[in-house]
Every structure is written in C-alpha cells, then in structure tokens.
Design a protein around this motif. Structure first.
Motif, mmCIF file in Angstrom:
data_model
loop_
_atom_site.group_PDB
_atom_site.id
_atom_site.type_symbol
_atom_site.label_atom_id
_atom_site.label_comp_id
_atom_site.label_asym_id
_atom_site.label_seq_id
_atom_site.Cartn_x
_atom_site.Cartn_y
_atom_site.Cartn_z
ATOM 1 N N ILE B 108 7.727 -24.681 3.863
ATOM 2 C CA ILE B 108 7.747 -26.125 4.120
ATOM 3 C C ILE B 108 6.338 -26.514 4.555
ATOM 4 O O ILE B 108 5.752 -25.837 5.401
ATOM 5 N N ARG B 109 5.819 -27.590 3.972
ATOM 6 C CA ARG B 109 4.418 -27.952 4.232
ATOM 7 C C ARG B 109 4.094 -28.038 5.724
ATOM 8 O O ARG B 109 4.779 -28.776 6.440
ATOM 9 N N VAL B 141 6.215 -29.490 9.023
ATOM 10 C CA VAL B 141 6.873 -28.545 9.922
ATOM 11 C C VAL B 141 5.895 -27.452 10.354
ATOM 12 O O VAL B 141 5.255 -26.815 9.518
ATOM 13 N N GLU B 155 9.103 -30.231 13.762
ATOM 14 C CA GLU B 155 8.906 -31.218 12.694
ATOM 15 C C GLU B 155 8.314 -32.469 13.330
ATOM 16 O O GLU B 155 8.757 -32.899 14.391
#
Ligand SMILES: [Zn+2]
Ligand SMILES: [Zn+2]
Lengths: 446, 446
Positions: B108-109, B141, B155
C-alpha cells in the motif's frame, strides 16, 4: 475534408472504441498492478466536477462527510456473513505490517459498511441522535480479474452514504428521495444522460437490502449501465451490529437504515453515453475546457485577437483555453480537441479576423457557424446550454428509439439484442427472469 | 461561575489534554485496526475546509489534480533504494488478492512518489510537455507503532504534488514559491498560525532532496510542529526513473523536479496551536459552525427570536447554528460549544429579548458583551474577523515569548526546554547538531 480516423468505429467494435477513447482523450490508463488505474489530469478534472455536484446534492439532504479507515480486521467482515460470502474472492489481504507478520490479517475495504456500522453503534444512543446521515468519499478495492478502465477496476473511487432512522417509513422515504434528488438529477441535469428509475428484482438486488432502487442508463451500444443505487436496508445491519436507540418512552429500539453510492464508473458512462466516432462529447457542466479558441492560421493580429477572446470568455465565467501552438498542424489539433470532447470550438484565422468574425463549431452536431467576434463572449453561455440540451436530447432519442414494448419472453429476447425491452411484470415472474438470465439478459428494474 | 472542568489542564499533561480534546470535541477516534483513525463528521468538516483552501492555492500555481493507484508492486520501491530503506518497516504488504496468493506481493503506497515518477517518464517527451505539475489528494499508509490521532497515524490523508521542469532554476524557484504561497499563506491567513520558514539541515531533510523547505509552528506546549515541506529534488528521481525530454535543439535532457505535501497532521496543529483548557478554539475560516445561537432560557418568543436571528446570520453568509434544545442544561451546552471551539456564541433569554438585546461571547477572550438584536447579523462578520485576528495574535505572542536568542549550545539546550532557540549558524555546525540531537533537541530550520 473528413478528419483522419483515429478511432475504431463504434459500430465495428464498441469495447475497443471505448478503450481507445479513454486512452487517447487522456482520461486514464492502467496502473502497474493489474486492474488498477491512473486517472490522468484531464479525466480527474471531469471527476472533480461530478464529485462536487454529487457532494452538493448529498449535503442538501442533510448528510455530513466523514472518513473511515482503509484497513478492516478480517473478523469484522465475518460478523456479517452474507456480506463476506459476496466479497471473499474480491478481497485484498494485508498480512505484513511494521516489518513483520500481523497476528490477525487485515483487508483493504471493499466497502466501509462494517466499520461505519460499528461506529453507528457507538454514536447512536438516543432518538435525539437520529436521523444520523454520514457520507464518505474514498477509494475501495475489489480484486478484478477482467478489468476495464472506470467500469471495473480493482481500485475505484466512490462515495458511500449510510443513514440510520427511527422509523421504517422515514428510511424508505429517504432511500427513494436519494435516487431521484441525488442520482437522477445528477445524471439528467448535469451529465445529460436520461435514466430509468425503479426497483431491482430480488435476484438483482444487494443481499443485505430489503429494496434496492436504481438508475439505469442506455449506452451507445444499446446496453444498460447501472449509474447508482440506493438501498433500503430495513433492520438487517442494525441487528448484526446492534445499533439501537432509546425512544421517547425510554425503550431500546433497532434503527432503520439506508445506504447509497456512486463511483468512478460514472466516468465510463459519460464516455459511452455521449461519445461518437470522433471521440468524447462532454456535457458543458463537467467539461474542464468548455471552449477552445484555436488559431487556425497565423497572421497579423490573429494570436492577439484569439488571446483577447479567450480572456473575454473567462471573464464571462466560461472555462476557455487558447490553443495558439504552431505545431502540430491545425487539422491534427482539431482532431485532438474533438477527441477530448470540448463542447465548443472557436476557429480564428487572418480572413476571419479581417471580416471581424470567427467560426464556431458545436461538438454535438455537424456544421459550422460564423459569428461576429464582438458578440461571441456574450453568446457563448447560451451556445453551451444548447450543446448541453443537444447531447441530452440525442441520448433521450437513442433511449426511446431502442426501447421496445413487448408482451412476452420471446419479445424481450428479440428486443434485448438491440436495446431495452419494456414488458408487463406478470408476463415475466421469477421463472421468466431465470430464463432470461440463462440467455444473458438481465432484468434491470421494475 | 466557572464552567465544570471537563479536560485535563494543558499545564498538567499536554499530550493527555490533546487526546481528550480530540475525543470530546468529536474530531476523531481510533479505528478497529491499531493506528488507524475515524475522522468524525465535525473533524472532517474542518478538514474539508483546509483541503479546499490548499486545493485553491495548489491550482493557482498551475498544478492539476490526478489520481494514482493505492497498490504498488514491491519491485517499484526497490528501484529507488534510498527510498525503500526509509520506508521498509513502515510498509503494509498485500500478499493475497482474488482469493489466492499473489505472485509478487504489492504494498500500500507510503507515498505515490514511485508511481507518479513512472507516469512522468511516459508523459514527458518534449520540452513542450514541461513544466508538468501534478497533485494528488489521497490516503497513504505507514505502519505506526506509537500512534497519536492526526499527528502520527498508520493511515493518513494528504496531498502530494510532484513537478518536473526544464531547468534547475525553475524547479528551485517553484519549491520556494510553494512554501510561501501555499503553506505559509494557508497557515497564517486561514489557520491563524504564524510559522517560521526556512531550509532543513542535511541531517533533517528528506533523503532524496537536494534542499527541503519547511514551515515550522510552535504548539501550546512550546514544542515545534512541522506543518508542511517542499523539496528541491534536483535530478535524483529523474535519473532513477529515466525522466527525460528533448530540448529545443533536440537533445535528451533529464528533468529537474520538486515535490511538496501536507497532511491531516494540520488538524493536530490546529488543536495544539490554539486550544485552551476549555477545548478547541477554531479560526472562523475553517470553523464548521462560526456562530451558535443558544436559547439560554425558554420564554415567550425566545425560541422564535433565536430562530430568526440564525436565519438572518445565514443570510449574511455566516455559518450559524441554532441550539434550542431543552436538554442538556444551558451550562452543559455552553461547555460543549466551547469544547468544539465555535468562534462566537450568542445567548438569548427572556430578559435579553425584553431589552431587545443578546449576549455575545468571543471564544478567543474572556468576557461578554451585550448587543442590540437588530444589529447582530450586520456586526457578526466583523466580530468573526476580530476573533480570527485575536487567535492569530495570541499565537504570534506565544511564539515570540517562547523564542530566545542565544549564542551557544548551552543556551540552545536551556531555551529548548521552554520553546524555541534562535542561534547563529556558525555557533552550531554539524557536530553541534549531533550533540543537540543526543539531548533530544532538533534543528528545525536554517
Ligand atoms: Zn425527545
Ligand atoms: Zn519549442
């Protein structure tokens, strides 16, 4: 002179035409992970306008925006068994975080239904907390094996609204108001796409819903696309997540709920409902550039006049862009602006300027008009409105022309090859629906 | 009568006070996965206003919004080794999708740096494609072991802008313009928080940057918070991602880049910079409710007059809310609105109404004023501006009062216990900075 053909004609291969328009109009492209999508600046500028229009309508109903986490414990989804059945193969699962394996895997939200309902259970105590109406703009992930940009992507952008009410009637009334005042209004007034509004059959509706309202539109190939849905959820989620309130007499009651959403799929609808063999055709309310002012041929004072006109248009509240590039050629630039769907094109060359006029071309119809330069800035807003009405009328005509009233199943099958079939409900029934499904035809709404 | 104390005093335990304000003002709460956050409607309404103000400033510089995928192949991050070193333990890794194990895990970026640069390499061909300025609003994240709502969460929401230019000078000038015109302007004019602007030392700056510009603000406890940063990236990423353009003479050249961003951490800054022992104090430009009209005590015509006043305020363009609830008690409701930081409170009871007046209380200072009812709607906009200036002046005074000019390291250490130290650069050097770091003091900017 016909422009050079840069797209596969729609009649030849509609899906391929779609793919080419999305790429060549620079709306979007695939991301590095299969099924994901990069929404390019031109595409995103359209989406921002759709989003703003939706947001205004959502807030007008009294809903407030909030943000819920991307990551959800796997156990949360198991709380709502029917739900997880529906999503399991679609889930992206995070097993490592902080440099090590997680004790409990977490999933990336396929929707925020479970987290939002868990919050509702904490936030709602008394009838004074109702109605509670919360909306979220977010990305969600559902693993997609046959991705198509905007229509089916592993990650997409959407809004999802969830509401809780003290009575069944209030919840049902809201779910119906949403489908009219938020979605139908957006589709018809802003996107210029006429929609049919109705209920889904039990076969087609969301598993957790007691009723699902839908807006269905006809695309350029005669097929249906679901634009948005609004669900009456009854007390199904309230029971699972224990969402209760104390009523006026102090008794605990379960809330009544709705949920509704729309996604970047609307971008796909915009392409497929209005596009022609030359490319996109954008309704002016969502067009990032409403008027392009093109220098057709250089010449004394032409660039200056085009620049002045662009400024005058901007002052008149029009989103105008000047194109005075020496290259590529004029013809190539025209093709490009048509691909990008700009509603109005103004062309200016030395001869036009000498006559004090400019050529105006509407993207929604063939032909050109010559107008006095001095009147243009005043007349363009009305012309933009005419383009909007023109696109909308064409879509309405397409829908009417391809919808046939039929009396039985055989009639439905024949009509569905070309477009929509309208059939009396009692000629169909659940068995009839099953028979149609076997032939690849779905009942879109009742 | 002093209001009942609902918060731990700041002087006693500032972090705890912060946590309580965020919870009791209903800004945010923890999500079900540790380190994640639910931004509640009241908090999100503030964030939406900050976002809109930032977005306007970002676009005024010529940047356009776009959207890049959440999921990034692990191999992408490995392309930029320094980058992955910095993030590796922070990454959330997806190993399963579509119901089975993935061939290559995706992350996740933690930022979209790598995906955006990969797109830039495709999108930029000629000098005519430059400058390219793209911004993204998104969630990212980074696994966080010691989360604090808004300040450090697994996040968070942010914007990140990336730009590419034909010359080093143009890129450097933009990075500097951003820190002044986007971030300093937002912080001071909208958030009412004075900031110090300068460069980071080599120790503190982003690994991929040749220079990092920062806005630093002083919080209520005298500590610094980084509000936003703007990086001059030189050609570091251009080399890694092979981002080149053909110049006027047809030669291939590497682009020069910048990147800059700000996040929901700004929400934390807003709480900590302006809050007092009674709760939040919101600058009017970002306050979801600018004026609350309270029925202090029921009585003939009071509710009607309060309702009328609320309408008049709304017509004057003020975000006004009526509070005519019979419960909880008036005192409790006052405490609540103070907690929520509403800039102006208007109290109306039977005696006020009889005199044709209302009591007005500013959230930024002690004391009450009585004003003629008929003048209120006209005077409130100016009063709101006074509250804004009052909050800003208090923050500026706090910053000045807690910043000491010192001459050596010992002076810095003494000053840093209370607030900021301003020290001549040559009294410090890299060794001095290392010594300060060992004592828990960081050099915020040069
Ligand atoms: Zn009641
Ligand atoms: Zn050139």
């Amino acid at each position: 002179m016909a422009p050079p053909s840069v797209l596969t004609p729609r009649a030849l291969d509609f899906p391929r035409w779609y793919q080419e328009v999305v790429a060549k109009a620079e709306l979007a492209e695939g991301g590095p992970v299969r099924g994901t999508m990069v929404v390019r600046p031109y595409g995103y500028a359209i989406w921002e306008r759709i989003q703003a229009e939706l947001d205004r309508r959502i807030k007008a109903l009294g809903a407030k925006n909030a943000y819920f986490p991307l990551l959800i414990p796997e156990s949360f989804l198991r709380r709502e068994a029917e739900h997880v059945e529906g999503f399991s193969p679609e889930l992206a699962v995070v097993t490592h975080g902080g440099g090590k394996a997680l004790e409990e895997p977490v999933v990336i939200r396929p929707t925020s239904e479970t987290v939002i309902n868990a919050s509702f259970a904490r936030w709602i105590q008394s009838h004074r907390d109702l109605p509670l109406m919360v909306n979220q703009w977010a990305n969600v992930v559902r693993w997609e094996l046959r991705p198509r940009l905007f229509l089916r992507t592993t990650e997409f952008l959407w809004h999802e609204a969830h509401t809780a009410h003290a009575s069944a009637e209030e919840a049902a009334a809201l779910a119906r108001r949403v489908v009219r005042q938020v979605y139908q209004d957006l589709c018809e007034e802003i996107l210029g796409i006429p929609v049919l509004v109705g209920r889904k059959t039990q076969r087609e509706r969301f598993a957790g819903a007691s009723a699902t309202w839908t807006c269905e539109a006809m695309m350029g190939d005669g097929k249906a696309l679901q634009m948005a849905t609004s669900h009456e959820l009854g007390q199904n989620f309230a029971k699972v997540f224990d969402i209760t309130f104390s009523d006026e007499s102090g008794e605990r009651q379960l809330v009544w709920q709705t949920s509704w959403g729309a996604s970047t799929r609307l971008m796909g609808a915009l392409v497929m409902a209005h596009g022609d063999d030359a490319g996109l055709r954008l309704p002016p309310p969502v067009a990032p550039v409403q008027v392009v002012v093109l220098v057709a041929r250089a010449g004394e004072g032409v660039a200056e006049a085009a620049h002045q006109l662009t400024q005058d248009l901007e002052r008149a509240g029009v989103r105008a862009q000047l194109d005075d590039r020496p290259e590529p050629s004029f013809g190539r630039r025209v093709v490009d602006w048509e691909l990008k769907g700009v509603p109005l094109r103004v062309e200016l060359g030395p001869r036009d300027l000498a006559e004090g006029r400019a050529v105006v071309v509407r993207r929604d119809q063939a032909g050109k008009a010559s107008l006095p330069l001095g009147q243009l800035a005043r007349e363009v807003p009305a012309l933009l409105d005419q383009v909007h009405q023109g696109l909308r009328a064409a879509a309405a005509e397409h829908l009417a022309g391809r919808t046939r009233r039929v009396e039985d199943l055989a009639g439905v099958l024949a009509a569905a090859r070309e477009g929509f079939a309208a059939v009396p409900l009692d000629a169909l029934g659940d068995e009839g629906e099953a028979a149609l499904n076997a032939e690849g035809v779905t009942v879109r709404l009742v």
